[in-house]
Scaffold this motif. Structure first.
Motif, PDB file in Angstrom:
ATOM      1  N   LEU A  66       0.846  -1.192   0.000  1.00 16.38           N
ATOM      2  CA  LEU A  66       0.000   0.000   0.000  1.00 16.38           C
ATOM      3  C   LEU A  66       0.878   1.238   0.000  1.00 16.38           C
ATOM      4  N   SER A  67       0.332   2.329  -0.512  1.00 14.16           N
ATOM      5  CA  SER A  67       1.062   3.595  -0.465  1.00 14.16           C
ATOM      6  C   SER A  67       0.090   4.750  -0.322  1.00 14.16           C
ATOM      7  N   VAL A  68       0.619   5.853   0.179  1.00 19.42           N
ATOM      8  CA  VAL A  68      -0.156   7.083   0.279  1.00 19.42           C
ATOM      9  C   VAL A  68       0.783   8.255   0.035  1.00 19.42           C
ATOM     10  N   VAL A  69       0.272   9.269  -0.633  1.00 20.38           N
ATOM     11  CA  VAL A  69       1.073  10.459  -0.906  1.00 20.38           C
ATOM     12  C   VAL A  69       1.214  11.272   0.375  1.00 20.38           C
ATOM     13  N   VAL A  70       2.460  11.593   0.717  1.00 21.09           N
ATOM     14  CA  VAL A  70       2.751  12.398   1.895  1.00 21.09           C
ATOM     15  C   VAL A  70       2.983  13.855   1.494  1.00 21.09           C
ATOM     16  N   SER A  71       3.541  14.061   0.303  1.00 23.70           N
ATOM     17  CA  SER A  71       3.846  15.407  -0.178  1.00 23.70           C
ATOM     18  C   SER A  71       3.745  15.428  -1.694  1.00 23.70           C
ATOM     19  N   ARG A  72       3.269  16.547  -2.239  1.00 26.34           N
ATOM     20  CA  ARG A  72       3.197  16.714  -3.693  1.00 26.34           C
ATOM     21  C   ARG A  72       4.377  17.519  -4.237  1.00 26.34           C
ATOM     22  N   ASP A  73       4.970  18.340  -3.406  1.00 23.89           N
ATOM     23  CA  ASP A  73       6.092  19.175  -3.845  1.00 23.89           C
ATOM     24  C   ASP A  73       7.111  19.293  -2.713  1.00 23.89           C
ATOM     25  N   PRO A  74       8.127  18.444  -2.699  1.00 26.18           N
ATOM     26  CA  PRO A  74       8.416  17.402  -3.694  1.00 26.18           C
ATOM     27  C   PRO A  74       7.496  16.205  -3.516  1.00 26.18           C
ATOM     28  N   VAL A  75       7.372  15.395  -4.578  1.00 27.07           N
ATOM     29  CA  VAL A  75       6.538  14.197  -4.482  1.00 27.07           C
ATOM     30  C   VAL A  75       7.204  13.193  -3.554  1.00 27.07           C
ATOM     31  N   ARG A  76       6.472  12.814  -2.527  1.00 25.22           N
ATOM     32  CA  ARG A  76       6.940  11.806  -1.590  1.00 25.22           C
ATOM     33  C   ARG A  76       5.781  10.867  -1.261  1.00 25.22           C
ATOM     34  N   LEU A  77       6.061   9.579  -1.264  1.00 21.69           N
ATOM     35  CA  LEU A  77       5.069   8.571  -0.921  1.00 21.69           C
ATOM     36  C   LEU A  77       5.527   7.787   0.303  1.00 21.69           C
ATOM     37  N   GLY A  97      -0.710  -8.131   7.997  1.00 23.87           N
ATOM     38  CA  GLY A  97      -1.669  -8.097   9.089  1.00 23.87           C
ATOM     39  C   GLY A  97      -1.052  -7.683  10.406  1.00 23.87           C
ATOM     40  N   GLU A  98       0.286  -7.498  10.414  1.00 20.34           N
ATOM     41  CA  GLU A  98       0.983  -7.165  11.653  1.00 20.34           C
ATOM     42  C   GLU A  98       1.799  -5.881  11.544  1.00 20.34           C
ATOM     43  N   LEU A  99       1.530  -5.058  10.560  1.00 24.19           N
ATOM     44  CA  LEU A  99       2.304  -3.836  10.385  1.00 24.19           C
ATOM     45  C   LEU A  99       2.079  -2.859  11.536  1.00 24.19           C
ATOM     46  N   THR A 100       3.111  -2.079  11.830  1.00 24.54           N
ATOM     47  CA  THR A 100       2.993  -0.970  12.766  1.00 24.54           C
ATOM     48  C   THR A 100       3.169   0.327  12.003  1.00 24.54           C
ATOM     49  N   ALA A 101       2.978   1.426  12.667  1.00 24.45           N
ATOM     50  CA  ALA A 101       3.116   2.736  12.023  1.00 24.45           C
ATOM     51  C   ALA A 101       4.537   2.982  11.526  1.00 24.45           C
ATOM     52  N   ALA A 102       5.494   2.251  12.075  1.00 23.98           N
ATOM     53  CA  ALA A 102       6.900   2.431  11.672  1.00 23.98           C
ATOM     54  C   ALA A 102       7.272   1.605  10.450  1.00 23.98           C
ATOM     55  N   ASP A 103       6.372   0.729   9.986  1.00 24.71           N
ATOM     56  CA  ASP A 103       6.707  -0.201   8.903  1.00 24.71           C
ATOM     57  C   ASP A 103       6.396   0.360   7.522  1.00 24.71           C
ATOM     58  N   VAL A 104       6.783   1.608   7.312  1.00 24.66           N
ATOM     59  CA  VAL A 104       6.639   2.249   6.008  1.00 24.66           C
ATOM     60  C   VAL A 104       7.960   2.926   5.655  1.00 24.66           C
ATOM     61  N   VAL A 105       8.146   3.158   4.359  1.00 23.21           N
ATOM     62  CA  VAL A 105       9.366   3.775   3.866  1.00 23.21           C
ATOM     63  C   VAL A 105       8.991   4.974   3.008  1.00 23.21           C
ATOM     64  N   LEU A 106       9.712   6.067   3.177  1.00 20.64           N
ATOM     65  CA  LEU A 106       9.484   7.256   2.358  1.00 20.64           C
ATOM     66  C   LEU A 106      10.190   7.081   1.023  1.00 20.64           C
ATOM     67  N   THR A 107       9.463   7.329  -0.073  1.00 19.85           N
ATOM     68  CA  THR A 107      10.059   7.228  -1.403  1.00 19.85           C
ATOM     69  C   THR A 107       9.838   8.510  -2.184  1.00 19.85           C
ATOM     70  N   ASP A 108      10.601   8.642  -3.273  1.00 20.55           N
ATOM     71  CA  ASP A 108      10.461   9.806  -4.138  1.00 20.55           C
ATOM     72  C   ASP A 108       9.496   9.518  -5.279  1.00 20.55           C
ATOM     73  N   ALA A 109       9.477  10.407  -6.268  1.00 21.20           N
ATOM     74  CA  ALA A 109       8.530  10.294  -7.376  1.00 21.20           C
ATOM     75  C   ALA A 109       8.818   9.112  -8.285  1.00 21.20           C
ATOM     76  N   GLU A 110       9.981   8.479  -8.120  1.00 26.63           N
ATOM     77  CA  GLU A 110      10.330   7.306  -8.911  1.00 26.63           C
ATOM     78  C   GLU A 110      10.169   6.012  -8.116  1.00 26.63           C
ATOM     79  N   GLY A 111       9.809   6.135  -6.829  1.00 26.59           N
ATOM     80  CA  GLY A 111       9.656   4.961  -5.994  1.00 26.59           C
ATOM     81  C   GLY A 111      10.927   4.521  -5.301  1.00 26.59           C
ATOM     82  N   SER A 112      11.974   5.352  -5.357  1.00 28.78           N
ATOM     83  CA  SER A 112      13.226   5.039  -4.679  1.00 28.78           C
ATOM     84  C   SER A 112      13.176   5.543  -3.240  1.00 28.78           C
ATOM     85  N   ALA A 113      13.781   4.786  -2.333  1.00 28.83           N
ATOM     86  CA  ALA A 113      13.756   5.154  -0.924  1.00 28.83           C
ATOM     87  C   ALA A 113      14.456   6.481  -0.684  1.00 28.83           C
ATOM     88  N   VAL A 114      13.854   7.287   0.174  1.00 25.77           N
ATOM     89  CA  VAL A 114      14.465   8.539   0.633  1.00 25.77           C
ATOM     90  C   VAL A 114      14.802   8.324   2.103  1.00 25.77           C
TER      91      VAL A 114
END
Length: 206
Positions: free
Chosen positions: A42-53, A63-80
Protein backbone atom coordinates in the motif's frame (compact mmCIF):
# COMPACT_ATOMS: atom_id res chain seq x y z
CA UNK A 1 15.00 26.96 11.69
CA UNK A 2 15.52 27.02 7.92
CA UNK A 3 12.96 26.04 5.31
CA UNK A 4 14.76 22.77 4.52
CA UNK A 5 14.46 21.71 8.15
CA UNK A 6 10.80 22.69 8.14
CA UNK A 7 10.20 20.47 5.09
CA UNK A 8 12.04 17.54 6.65
CA UNK A 9 10.11 17.93 9.91
CA UNK A 10 6.81 18.06 8.06
CA UNK A 11 7.67 14.93 6.07
CA UNK A 12 8.68 13.07 9.24
CA UNK A 13 5.36 13.97 10.84
CA UNK A 14 3.45 13.06 7.70
CA UNK A 15 5.27 9.75 7.40
CA UNK A 16 4.35 8.75 10.96
CA UNK A 17 0.70 9.60 10.36
CA UNK A 18 0.73 7.80 7.00
CA UNK A 19 2.29 4.76 8.62
CA UNK A 20 -0.52 4.48 11.12
CA UNK A 21 -3.14 4.78 8.38
CA UNK A 22 -1.45 2.21 6.13
CA UNK A 23 -0.99 -0.24 9.02
CA UNK A 24 -4.72 -0.08 9.74
CA UNK A 25 -5.62 -0.45 6.06
CA UNK A 26 -3.21 -3.37 5.62
CA UNK A 27 -4.71 -5.18 8.61
CA UNK A 28 -8.14 -4.79 7.09
CA UNK A 29 -7.05 -6.14 3.69
CA UNK A 30 -5.23 -9.01 5.39
CA UNK A 31 -8.43 -9.91 7.23
CA UNK A 32 -10.15 -10.19 3.83
CA UNK A 33 -7.51 -12.74 2.78
CA UNK A 34 -6.23 -10.39 0.08
CA UNK A 35 -2.70 -10.04 1.52
CA UNK A 36 -1.68 -13.57 2.39
CA UNK A 37 1.79 -14.21 3.71
CA UNK A 38 3.78 -11.05 3.07
CA UNK A 39 2.09 -10.30 -0.27
CA UNK A 40 0.61 -6.98 -1.31
CA UNK A 41 1.56 -3.40 -0.63
CA UNK A 42 0.00 0.00 0.00
CA UNK A 43 1.06 3.59 -0.47
CA UNK A 44 -0.16 7.08 0.28
CA UNK A 45 1.07 10.46 -0.91
CA UNK A 46 2.75 12.40 1.89
CA UNK A 47 3.85 15.41 -0.18
CA UNK A 48 3.20 16.71 -3.69
CA UNK A 49 6.09 19.18 -3.85
CA UNK A 50 8.42 17.40 -3.69
CA UNK A 51 6.54 14.20 -4.48
CA UNK A 52 6.94 11.81 -1.59
CA UNK A 53 5.07 8.57 -0.92
CA UNK A 54 4.84 6.43 2.18
CA UNK A 55 5.05 2.81 0.98
CA UNK A 56 4.70 -0.31 3.10
CA UNK A 57 8.07 -1.92 3.81
CA UNK A 58 9.12 -5.06 1.97
CA UNK A 59 8.82 -8.59 3.33
CA UNK A 60 6.50 -7.98 6.28
CA UNK A 61 3.24 -9.65 7.30
CA UNK A 62 0.64 -7.09 6.28
CA UNK A 63 -1.67 -8.10 9.09
CA UNK A 64 0.98 -7.17 11.65
CA UNK A 65 2.30 -3.84 10.39
CA UNK A 66 2.99 -0.97 12.77
CA UNK A 67 3.12 2.74 12.02
CA UNK A 68 6.90 2.43 11.67
CA UNK A 69 6.71 -0.20 8.90
CA UNK A 70 6.64 2.25 6.01
CA UNK A 71 9.37 3.77 3.87
CA UNK A 72 9.48 7.26 2.36
CA UNK A 73 10.06 7.23 -1.40
CA UNK A 74 10.46 9.81 -4.14
CA UNK A 75 8.53 10.29 -7.38
CA UNK A 76 10.33 7.31 -8.91
CA UNK A 77 9.66 4.96 -5.99
CA UNK A 78 13.23 5.04 -4.68
CA UNK A 79 13.76 5.15 -0.92
CA UNK A 80 14.46 8.54 0.63
CA UNK A 81 16.44 7.76 3.75
CA UNK A 82 16.34 4.45 5.63
CA UNK A 83 14.36 1.34 4.86
CA UNK A 84 13.49 -0.83 1.88
CA UNK A 85 10.08 -0.24 0.31
CA UNK A 86 8.07 -2.85 -1.51
CA UNK A 87 9.59 -3.93 -4.82
CA UNK A 88 6.55 -2.43 -6.55
CA UNK A 89 7.08 1.06 -5.12
CA UNK A 90 8.09 2.35 -8.57
CA UNK A 91 4.74 1.24 -9.97
CA UNK A 92 2.87 2.97 -7.14
CA UNK A 93 4.82 6.14 -7.93
CA UNK A 94 3.95 5.93 -11.63
CA UNK A 95 0.25 5.48 -10.85
CA UNK A 96 0.36 8.58 -8.67
CA UNK A 97 2.06 10.60 -11.40
CA UNK A 98 -0.29 9.38 -14.13
CA UNK A 99 -3.62 9.62 -12.30
CA UNK A 100 -3.10 12.17 -9.54
CA UNK A 101 -4.12 9.50 -7.03
CA UNK A 102 -3.44 10.04 -3.37
CA UNK A 103 -3.23 6.36 -2.45
CA UNK A 104 -2.57 3.04 -4.21
CA UNK A 105 -3.53 -0.49 -3.17
CA UNK A 106 -1.98 -3.71 -4.49
CA UNK A 107 -3.63 -6.96 -3.41
CA UNK A 108 -3.45 -10.59 -4.51
CA UNK A 109 -6.97 -11.92 -4.88
CA UNK A 110 -8.11 -15.20 -6.38
CA UNK A 111 -10.78 -13.51 -8.49
CA UNK A 112 -8.35 -11.05 -10.10
CA UNK A 113 -5.90 -13.79 -11.06
CA UNK A 114 -8.62 -16.15 -12.31
CA UNK A 115 -10.42 -13.49 -14.35
CA UNK A 116 -7.13 -12.20 -15.73
CA UNK A 117 -6.57 -15.67 -17.17
CA UNK A 118 -10.10 -15.92 -18.54
CA UNK A 119 -10.18 -12.43 -20.08
CA UNK A 120 -6.65 -11.34 -21.00
CA UNK A 121 -8.16 -8.79 -23.39
CA UNK A 122 -9.87 -6.99 -20.47
CA UNK A 123 -12.95 -7.56 -18.36
CA UNK A 124 -16.11 -5.62 -19.22
CA UNK A 125 -18.77 -4.74 -16.68
CA UNK A 126 -22.09 -3.15 -17.62
CA UNK A 127 -25.49 -2.30 -16.16
CA UNK A 128 -24.45 -2.99 -12.57
CA UNK A 129 -25.45 -0.81 -9.64
CA UNK A 130 -22.07 -1.41 -7.99
CA UNK A 131 -20.39 0.62 -10.74
CA UNK A 132 -21.61 3.70 -8.92
CA UNK A 133 -18.99 2.86 -6.32
CA UNK A 134 -16.36 3.80 -8.91
CA UNK A 135 -17.84 7.25 -9.39
CA UNK A 136 -20.35 6.59 -12.18
CA UNK A 137 -23.62 8.44 -11.79
CA UNK A 138 -25.75 5.61 -13.15
CA UNK A 139 -25.64 1.86 -13.56
CA UNK A 140 -26.29 2.33 -17.27
CA UNK A 141 -22.63 2.32 -18.25
CA UNK A 142 -20.09 -0.14 -19.59
CA UNK A 143 -16.52 -0.02 -18.30
CA UNK A 144 -13.51 -2.23 -18.93
CA UNK A 145 -11.05 -3.37 -16.30
CA UNK A 146 -7.71 -3.67 -18.17
CA UNK A 147 -5.54 -6.76 -17.89
CA UNK A 148 -1.82 -6.39 -18.52
CA UNK A 149 0.97 -8.93 -18.81
CA UNK A 150 3.16 -9.31 -15.76
CA UNK A 151 6.84 -8.38 -15.63
CA UNK A 152 9.55 -8.34 -12.96
CA UNK A 153 10.83 -5.12 -14.53
CA UNK A 154 8.82 -2.38 -12.80
CA UNK A 155 9.55 0.18 -15.53
CA UNK A 156 8.21 -2.19 -18.17
CA UNK A 157 5.19 -3.06 -16.05
CA UNK A 158 4.51 0.64 -15.46
CA UNK A 159 4.66 1.30 -19.21
CA UNK A 160 2.09 -1.44 -19.77
CA UNK A 161 -0.13 0.00 -17.07
CA UNK A 162 0.11 3.49 -18.58
CA UNK A 163 -0.88 2.19 -22.02
CA UNK A 164 -3.82 0.24 -20.59
CA UNK A 165 -5.47 2.91 -18.41
CA UNK A 166 -9.21 3.26 -19.05
CA UNK A 167 -11.51 6.14 -18.09
CA UNK A 168 -13.90 5.38 -15.27
CA UNK A 169 -11.86 2.42 -14.01
CA UNK A 170 -9.31 3.21 -11.27
CA UNK A 171 -7.80 -0.27 -11.39
CA UNK A 172 -5.71 -2.68 -13.44
CA UNK A 173 -5.30 -6.45 -13.23
CA UNK A 174 -1.77 -7.79 -13.65
CA UNK A 175 -2.08 -11.25 -15.18
CA UNK A 176 -1.08 -14.07 -12.88
CA UNK A 177 -0.30 -11.56 -10.15
CA UNK A 178 -3.08 -9.45 -8.70
CA UNK A 179 -4.86 -6.14 -8.65
CA UNK A 180 -3.76 -2.50 -8.49
CA UNK A 181 -6.40 0.04 -7.43
CA UNK A 182 -6.16 3.72 -6.52
CA UNK A 183 -8.15 6.63 -5.15
CA UNK A 184 -7.89 10.15 -3.79
CA UNK A 185 -6.98 8.86 -0.31
CA UNK A 186 -6.57 5.49 1.43
CA UNK A 187 -10.26 5.23 2.29
CA UNK A 188 -11.39 5.83 -1.29
CA UNK A 189 -8.71 3.47 -2.62
CA UNK A 190 -10.02 0.78 -0.27
CA UNK A 191 -13.60 1.39 -1.35
CA UNK A 192 -12.55 1.14 -4.99
CA UNK A 193 -10.69 -2.10 -4.26
CA UNK A 194 -13.74 -3.56 -2.55
CA UNK A 195 -15.99 -2.61 -5.46
CA UNK A 196 -13.63 -3.94 -8.13
CA UNK A 197 -13.13 -7.19 -6.24
CA UNK A 198 -16.93 -7.57 -5.93
CA UNK A 199 -17.23 -7.11 -9.70
CA UNK A 200 -14.49 -9.67 -10.31
CA UNK A 201 -16.12 -12.20 -7.99
CA UNK A 202 -19.42 -11.70 -9.80
CA UNK A 203 -17.76 -12.25 -13.18
CA UNK A 204 -15.97 -15.32 -11.86
CA UNK A 205 -19.26 -16.78 -10.62
CA UNK A 206 -20.99 -16.13 -13.93
Amino acid sequence: MDSGTDVDSGLDSGLAEAGAVLAAEAARFASFGWMRGTSGNLSVVVSRDPVRLAVTASGLDKGELTAADVVLTDAEGSAVGAGRPSAEAALHARVVRLTGAGAVVHVHTVASVAMGRRRPEGIEFRDLEMLKGLGHKTHEVAVVLPVIENSQDMAELADRLEAALRPGMPAVVVAGHGLYVWGDDPRQARHHAEVVEWLLELALAG
